[in-house]
Structures are given as C-alpha cells and as structure tokens.
Write a protein that holds these residues in place. Structure first.
Motif, PDB file in Angstrom:
ATOM      1  N   PRO A   5      -5.041  78.166  32.895  1.00  0.00           N
ATOM      2  CA  PRO A   5      -3.977  78.691  31.762  1.00  0.00           C
ATOM      3  C   PRO A   5      -4.631  79.671  31.179  1.00  0.00           C
ATOM      4  O   PRO A   5      -5.674  79.699  30.713  1.00  0.00           O
ATOM      5  N   GLY A   7      -3.443  82.567  27.448  1.00  0.00           N
ATOM      6  CA  GLY A   7      -2.675  82.980  26.477  1.00  0.00           C
ATOM      7  C   GLY A   7      -3.091  84.485  26.612  1.00  0.00           C
ATOM      8  O   GLY A   7      -2.744  85.028  27.767  1.00  0.00           O
ATOM      9  N   THR A   8      -3.372  85.035  25.558  1.00  0.00           N
ATOM     10  CA  THR A   8      -3.611  86.728  25.516  1.00  0.00           C
ATOM     11  C   THR A   8      -5.278  86.718  25.529  1.00  0.00           C
ATOM     12  O   THR A   8      -5.585  87.956  25.419  1.00  0.00           O
ATOM     13  N   ARG A   9      -5.974  85.941  26.073  1.00  0.00           N
ATOM     14  CA  ARG A   9      -7.444  86.202  26.492  1.00  0.00           C
ATOM     15  C   ARG A   9      -8.230  86.478  25.538  1.00  0.00           C
ATOM     16  O   ARG A   9      -9.029  87.469  25.416  1.00  0.00           O
ATOM     17  N   THR A  10      -7.907  86.187  24.078  1.00  0.00           N
ATOM     18  CA  THR A  10      -8.902  86.278  22.839  1.00  0.00           C
ATOM     19  C   THR A  10      -9.965  85.553  22.895  1.00  0.00           C
ATOM     20  O   THR A  10     -10.806  85.835  21.951  1.00  0.00           O
ATOM     21  N   GLY A  11      -9.911  84.405  23.423  1.00  0.00           N
ATOM     22  CA  GLY A  11     -10.841  83.432  23.707  1.00  0.00           C
ATOM     23  C   GLY A  11     -12.260  83.845  23.528  1.00  0.00           C
ATOM     24  O   GLY A  11     -12.498  84.784  24.233  1.00  0.00           O
ATOM     25  N   ALA A  70      -8.682  84.697  12.657  1.00  0.00           N
ATOM     26  CA  ALA A  70      -8.629  86.129  12.483  1.00  0.00           C
ATOM     27  C   ALA A  70      -7.714  86.981  13.636  1.00  0.00           C
ATOM     28  O   ALA A  70      -7.532  88.300  13.328  1.00  0.00           O
ATOM     29  N   SER A  71      -7.582  86.314  14.777  1.00  0.00           N
ATOM     30  CA  SER A  71      -7.219  87.110  15.767  1.00  0.00           C
ATOM     31  C   SER A  71      -5.511  86.792  15.872  1.00  0.00           C
ATOM     32  O   SER A  71      -4.736  86.945  16.912  1.00  0.00           O
ATOM     33  N   THR A  76      -2.269  83.606  20.905  1.00  0.00           N
ATOM     34  CA  THR A  76      -0.998  82.873  21.207  1.00  0.00           C
ATOM     35  C   THR A  76      -1.112  81.525  20.497  1.00  0.00           C
ATOM     36  O   THR A  76      -2.233  80.962  20.424  1.00  0.00           O
ATOM     37  N   ASN A  80      -4.130  78.984  20.633  1.00  0.00           N
ATOM     38  CA  ASN A  80      -4.363  78.376  19.395  1.00  0.00           C
ATOM     39  C   ASN A  80      -4.581  76.909  19.503  1.00  0.00           C
ATOM     40  O   ASN A  80      -5.528  76.150  18.863  1.00  0.00           O
ATOM     41  N   ALA A  82      -4.618  75.179  22.426  1.00  0.00           N
ATOM     42  CA  ALA A  82      -5.769  74.812  23.283  1.00  0.00           C
ATOM     43  C   ALA A  82      -7.183  74.728  22.690  1.00  0.00           C
ATOM     44  O   ALA A  82      -8.235  74.173  23.179  1.00  0.00           O
ATOM     45  N   THR A  83      -7.419  75.922  21.770  1.00  0.00           N
ATOM     46  CA  THR A  83      -8.670  75.770  21.479  1.00  0.00           C
ATOM     47  C   THR A  83      -8.822  74.917  20.033  1.00  0.00           C
ATOM     48  O   THR A  83      -9.811  75.166  19.240  1.00  0.00           O
ATOM     49  N   GLY A  86      -9.409  77.562  14.418  1.00  0.00           N
ATOM     50  CA  GLY A  86      -9.449  77.763  12.737  1.00  0.00           C
ATOM     51  C   GLY A  86      -9.191  79.093  12.297  1.00  0.00           C
ATOM     52  O   GLY A  86      -8.645  79.887  12.784  1.00  0.00           O
ATOM     53  N   GLU A 136      -8.558  73.034  25.675  1.00  0.00           N
ATOM     54  CA  GLU A 136      -8.940  74.210  26.493  1.00  0.00           C
ATOM     55  C   GLU A 136      -8.424  74.289  27.792  1.00  0.00           C
ATOM     56  O   GLU A 136      -9.152  74.698  28.795  1.00  0.00           O
ATOM     57  N   VAL A 142       0.275  73.640  28.143  1.00  0.00           N
ATOM     58  CA  VAL A 142       1.217  73.365  26.733  1.00  0.00           C
ATOM     59  C   VAL A 142       2.523  74.517  26.963  1.00  0.00           C
ATOM     60  O   VAL A 142       2.208  75.563  27.094  1.00  0.00           O
TER      61      VAL A 142
HETATM   62  C1  LIG Z   1     -11.162  89.266  16.865  1.00  0.00           C
HETATM   63  C2  LIG Z   1     -10.818  87.980  16.894  1.00  0.00           C
HETATM   64  C3  LIG Z   1     -11.058  87.073  15.861  1.00  0.00           C
HETATM   65  C4  LIG Z   1     -10.957  85.764  16.426  1.00  0.00           C
HETATM   66  N1  LIG Z   1     -10.936  84.855  15.212  1.00  0.00           N
HETATM   67  C5  LIG Z   1     -10.888  83.312  15.658  1.00  0.00           C
HETATM   68  C6  LIG Z   1     -10.766  82.682  14.052  1.00  0.00           C
HETATM   69  O1  LIG Z   1     -10.583  83.096  13.211  1.00  0.00           O
HETATM   70  N2  LIG Z   1     -10.470  81.270  14.419  1.00  0.00           N
HETATM   71  C7  LIG Z   1     -10.685  80.922  15.599  1.00  0.00           C
HETATM   72  O2  LIG Z   1     -10.540  79.622  16.075  1.00  0.00           O
HETATM   73  N3  LIG Z   1     -10.827  81.490  16.918  1.00  0.00           N
HETATM   74  C8  LIG Z   1     -10.821  83.041  16.637  1.00  0.00           C
HETATM   75  N4  LIG Z   1     -10.751  83.778  17.707  1.00  0.00           N
HETATM   76  C9  LIG Z   1     -10.973  83.208  19.183  1.00  0.00           C
HETATM   77  C10 LIG Z   1      -9.407  83.246  19.765  1.00  0.00           C
HETATM   78  O3  LIG Z   1      -8.642  84.213  19.244  1.00  0.00           O
HETATM   79  C11 LIG Z   1      -9.002  81.808  19.590  1.00  0.00           C
HETATM   80  O4  LIG Z   1      -9.674  80.889  20.457  1.00  0.00           O
HETATM   81  C12 LIG Z   1      -7.478  81.709  19.984  1.00  0.00           C
HETATM   82  O5  LIG Z   1      -6.960  80.533  19.871  1.00  0.00           O
HETATM   83  C13 LIG Z   1      -7.148  82.076  21.601  1.00  0.00           C
HETATM   84  O6  LIG Z   1      -5.529  82.376  21.756  1.00  0.00           O
HETATM   85  P1  LIG Z   1      -5.398  82.836  23.296  1.00  0.00           P
HETATM   86  O7  LIG Z   1      -3.942  83.153  23.312  1.00  0.00           O
HETATM   87  O8  LIG Z   1      -5.975  84.257  23.321  1.00  0.00           O
HETATM   88  O9  LIG Z   1      -5.910  82.137  24.304  1.00  0.00           O
HETATM   89  P2  LIG Z   1      -6.797  82.519  25.598  1.00  0.00           P
HETATM   90  O10 LIG Z   1      -8.044  83.302  25.176  1.00  0.00           O
HETATM   91  O11 LIG Z   1      -5.874  83.015  26.665  1.00  0.00           O
HETATM   92  O12 LIG Z   1      -7.181  81.097  26.115  1.00  0.00           O
HETATM   93  C14 LIG Z   1      -8.089  80.080  25.351  1.00  0.00           C
HETATM   94  C15 LIG Z   1      -8.064  78.636  26.092  1.00  0.00           C
HETATM   95  O13 LIG Z   1      -6.793  78.219  25.877  1.00  0.00           O
HETATM   96  C16 LIG Z   1      -6.308  77.759  27.176  1.00  0.00           C
HETATM   97  N5  LIG Z   1      -4.941  77.816  27.032  1.00  0.00           N
HETATM   98  C17 LIG Z   1      -4.256  79.298  26.670  1.00  0.00           C
HETATM   99  N6  LIG Z   1      -3.052  78.962  26.412  1.00  0.00           N
HETATM  100  C18 LIG Z   1      -2.740  77.759  27.001  1.00  0.00           C
HETATM  101  C19 LIG Z   1      -1.584  76.805  27.191  1.00  0.00           C
HETATM  102  N7  LIG Z   1      -0.240  77.304  26.913  1.00  0.00           N
HETATM  103  N8  LIG Z   1      -1.625  75.475  27.662  1.00  0.00           N
HETATM  104  C20 LIG Z   1      -2.882  75.071  27.825  1.00  0.00           C
HETATM  105  N9  LIG Z   1      -4.025  75.838  27.885  1.00  0.00           N
HETATM  106  C21 LIG Z   1      -4.019  77.133  27.371  1.00  0.00           C
HETATM  107  C22 LIG Z   1      -7.064  78.748  28.019  1.00  0.00           C
HETATM  108  O14 LIG Z   1      -7.123  77.971  29.216  1.00  0.00           O
HETATM  109  C23 LIG Z   1      -8.265  78.682  27.398  1.00  0.00           C
HETATM  110  O15 LIG Z   1      -8.965  77.734  27.792  1.00  0.00           O
HETATM  111  C24 LIG Z   1     -11.002  85.222  17.342  1.00  0.00           C
HETATM  112  C25 LIG Z   1     -10.967  86.211  18.639  1.00  0.00           C
HETATM  113  C26 LIG Z   1     -11.020  87.332  18.269  1.00  0.00           C
HETATM  114  C27 LIG Z   1     -11.140  88.270  19.480  1.00  0.00           C
END
Ligand SMILES: Cc1cc2nc3c(=O)[nH]c(=O)nc-3n(C[C@H](O)[C@H](O)[C@H](O)COP(=O)(O)OP(=O)(O)OC[C@H]3O[C@@H](n4cnc5c(N)ncnc54)[C@H](O)[C@@H]3O)c2cc1C
Length: 394
Positions: A5, A7-11, A70-71, A76, A80, A82-83, A86, A136, A142
């Motif tokens: 799975p 989201g927008t790959r900011t993990g 902060a992202s 997404t 948020n 799945a991780t 915070g 994760e 979800v």
């Molecule tokens: C500039 C920057 C600032 C950031 N600041 C913070 C911060 O302040 N706090 C913080 O906690 N993190 C922060 N992050 C990390 C990241 O943004 C978070 O982990 C965010 O929750 C990931 O969301 P995403 O949509 O990009 O998920 P993705 O990176 O695409 O996926 C993250 C994980 O979630 C799983 N996943 C995604 N969507 C689903 C779904 N619908 N169902 C089941 N599993 C799913 C994926 O398999 C993967 O394991 C930051 C990242 C950046 C680049």
C-alpha cells in the motif's frame, strides 16, 4: 502476489517502497472527504485525503483536526494512520492514534471490515484500530477512516528563548511541562542546529552563538496570555540569554519556518545527512544529549539534535560529506547508534517515522524475541499468506 500500500510516499522509513514482483496499491486518488459532522464532531474520509486539505475543510466548520505532521501539505491520512504520524502539536493533542475512532479495512483475503466506534467510548471488542494504526501497511489496507475533531483553537502565540547551554533549556522544558500551562508546541534546537539554520537561512533571524533554543507555543482559546507569561518566566528563571515573545501570526509562522529548516540546514552543513527519530522518557533527556555529544566526538562528525522535546522525541542528525567514504561509514555507524542509545535509556529507536525497511536492525533489540513472535502471530491472523507489505516492519 505481495501488495504494497502507498499514500503519497513521504514516509521516511521506506515502508511504501515497492518490492520485486509486488503490486503497488496506490491509495492517492481515493481522496474524498465523505462527511464532516459538527454534532458528532467527526470527519469520515477516504485514505488518500491529504492531511492539510482535511484540516482546512474542517476549519470551515469551526472545527480542528489536531494531528500535524510537518509533511501535512503532502502526506495522506491513510499514510498518517499506517505510520501513526506525530508532529509538533503532539505535546498537547497526542499522535494520530488519538484522533482515529473507526476504520474500514480491506484484509489480505479481500474481506471488508469495519472496526472501532464513532463515539469516543466503545469497549465491545479488542482495540483493532489501535493495532492497525502504526502497522505500516502490513495488517490491512485502510480504505476509510472516522476521525475525531475538536473545537477550533485560539491564536498561536508564544516564546522563543535562547540559552547558554542545553541543560538550562531542558530545565525550562521541565518547568513548563510540570506547570498548568500546557503548550501546544514545545521544541528544542541545540547549538549545532541553531548554527546550521542561521547559516542556511539568514532571514530566519536565529543567533549563531546560542547554546540552545526553546520554542514554546500555546493555542489556548482562553488564557493564552497567562500561558505565554509562564513560558517567559520559566525561560528567565533558567538563565535565558534572550526571550522573544510573539503573538503576531506572521512572526510566529516565521519561527515555525525556521524550525522546519532543521533537516535541510543540517544536510547543507557537509552535503548530506542521516536523520534519527528517537524518543526517550523526559527524565532521560539530559543523559541522551550528553551521549549524543560524546557520539559526535567519537565519530568526528557534527551531530545536531533537537525536535519535539515535549514528547521526548528528538531528531538527531549526523552531517557528512557524501564524497568521503570514511565519513559515510562513520555517519552510518553513528545513525545506527542513535537507536541503541535511546533503547538503553528506556526509549525507542523510532518515535514517529516507523521501521519500514530502514530500521529493521533495531526490531529485535528493542522488542525482544517474545514480542516479535507475538507480533508475527498477529500478522498471521490478519494476513495468513503474508502478502501485505512483506519484509517490512517485523
Ligand atoms: C518533509 C517531511 C516532513 C515530515 N514530517 C513528519 C512529522 O512531523 N511527523 C511524522 O510522523 N512523519 C513525518 N514525515 C514522514 C511521513 O510524512 C509520514 O510518515 C506520513 O504519515 C506518511 O504518509 P504518506 O501518505 O506519504 O504514506 P507513504 O509514505 O506512502 O506510506 C507510509 C506507510 O504507510 C502505508 N500506507 C499508506 N497508505 C496506507 C493505507 N491506506 N492503508 C494501509 N497502509 C498504508 C505504506 O505501506 C507505508 O508503510 C515527514 C516526511 C517529510 C518528507
């Protein structure tokens, strides 16, 4: 066929990284806000909704979605969840888990489940919402979330104080947290980070010589002035060099922007950096800072530290020259030591970013064989064939 799975790959832990032979299931375009209910004070959303878009949509109803990674402008709600993301407001509002009431999940065998309750209370079943939050993408996908909303907060205002050393900054933090004036944001930057930001962005207005900086903000709808006065008094009591009191929204934003320059500024110091994400009990923060300083001396590389000090969640960053193989190796060793130090101090190797692929090395040390075994049994109950995000997290 494995399914990853996304989201927008900011993990930041590689959790969404594709695997050979896997299907990537991108949830980005399931982005409908299905309901905002001011009476039940919940929002129902699909997983691809970008966090800041939800926050803006509920604000139009005079409501507030508290989680603020902060992202937020790019990540997404599904990611948020799945991780268990915070952010800077957790010291007052908690983490994403604290805002998730109910979930619609798709299991690995295709069954669709709803778990949790719309109400804040509900103890009929085991807390499967809690299990899925932070999993994760390894337990279920979800596909819908019911999220708790709060009344809109007051204006954000507060204090930015500099100190001769980290010890006096931490004493100020301790005083603020022990008092009745709960901050909505409580951040620390040490001298290395303050210097790096000052060099990276001269407009940030940070003093190069400060030994440490504390940013304490409140968003209380009433009594905000008393909160700010309490933060100022705590800083002065512990020997602050300078205390800047801010209630102008643009200037408060400027301080937050400077804080957000932390990672890019550290990276700019030597060309590259590795960013830690550790958390320790508040009582162990002074020791943690001392151990990180010793690690920096040992590695012969700058390690700056700071972050969400009110949660005990610091982001130590080791800066290195990517063209120098010796520095690369020493930086990696220091990065791996961050987690070991936090675990030795009764904390965790990852407070926010998760294990993904990046921190598999710490799982056994932090959790131990029994817990890892139990987690694998839970995973097998959800996903007997092991097709959801295999090789990650455990
Ligand atoms: C500039 C920057 C600032 C950031 N600041 C913070 C911060 O302040 N706090 C913080 O906690 N993190 C922060 N992050 C990390 C990241 O943004 C978070 O982990 C965010 O929750 C990931 O969301 P995403 O949509 O990009 O998920 P993705 O990176 O695409 O996926 C993250 C994980 O979630 C799983 N996943 C995604 N969507 C689903 C779904 N619908 N169902 C089941 N599993 C799913 C994926 O398999 C993967 O394991 C930051 C990242 C950046 C680049």
């Amino acid at each position: 066929v494995p399914v990853v799975p996304q989201g927008t790959r900011t993990g930041l832990a590689g959790g969404a990284a594709a695997l050979d032979g896997a299907l990537v299931l991108c949830l980005e375009r399931m982005d409908a806000i299905l309901a905002i209910d001011p009476v039940d004070r919940v929002a129902v959303v699909q997983p691809g909704v970008v966090t800041a878009r939800l926050a803006a949509a509920v604000a139009e109803h005079g409501l507030f979605y508290a989680p603020d990674p902060a992202s937020a402008e790019t990540s997404t709600i599904g990611g948020n969840i799945a991780t268990n993301a915070g952010g800077m407001r957790c010291v007052k509002y908690g983490v994403t888990r604290d805002a998730v009431r109910a979930l619609e999940l798709v299991l690995a065998d295709g069954r669709v489940l709803r778990t949790g309750t719309v109400t804040a209370k509900g103890v009929a079943g085991l807390d499967l919402v809690g299990l899925v939050v932070g999993s994760e993408g390894t337990l279920a996908v979800v596909t819908e979330a019911t999220l708790a909303l709060l009344p809109a907060p007051g204006p954000t205002r507060g204090v930015c104080a500099t100190f001769p050393d980290v010890a006096s900054a931490l004493a100020t933090v301790r005083d603020i947290l022990a008092g009745p004036h709960t901050p909505s944001t409580l951040e620390l930057l040490d001298s290395v980070v303050v210097g790096a930001i000052a060099a990276y962005d001269e407009d940030a207005g940070l003093p190069r010589g400060a030994g440490a900086l504390v940013l304490a903000l409140t968003d209380a709808a009433t009594g905000g002035e008393q909160d700010v006065a309490a933060y100022e008094a705590a800083a002065r009591r512990h020997g602050a060099l300078a205390v800047q009191v801010e209630d102008d929204p643009a200037r408060v934003d400027g301080l937050l922007r400077a804080r957000r320059a932390y990672q890019p500024a550290m990276k700019a110091l030597r060309g590259d950096s590795l960013n830690g994400d550790i958390a320790v009990p508040l009582s162990r923060l002074p020791e943690l800072v001392g151990r990180l300083r010793a690690l920096s001396d040992e590695a012969g590389l700058p390690i700056g530290t700071g972050g969400h000090v009110g949660d005990g969640n610091l982001h130590p960053v080791v800066a290195f020259d990517p063209a120098d193989a010796g520095e690369r190796r020493r930086a990696r060793a220091a990065y791996e030591a961050f987690g070991r130090i936090a675990i030795a101090l009764g904390g965790t190797a990852t407070g926010e970013h998760g294990i993904g692929l990046e921190r598999l090395d710490v799982v056994a040390t932090e959790l131990g064989a029994d817990l890892v075994g139990l987690q694998r049994a839970v995973k097998a109950a959800f996903d007997p064939a092991g097709i959801l995000n295999p090789g990650k997290k455990y």
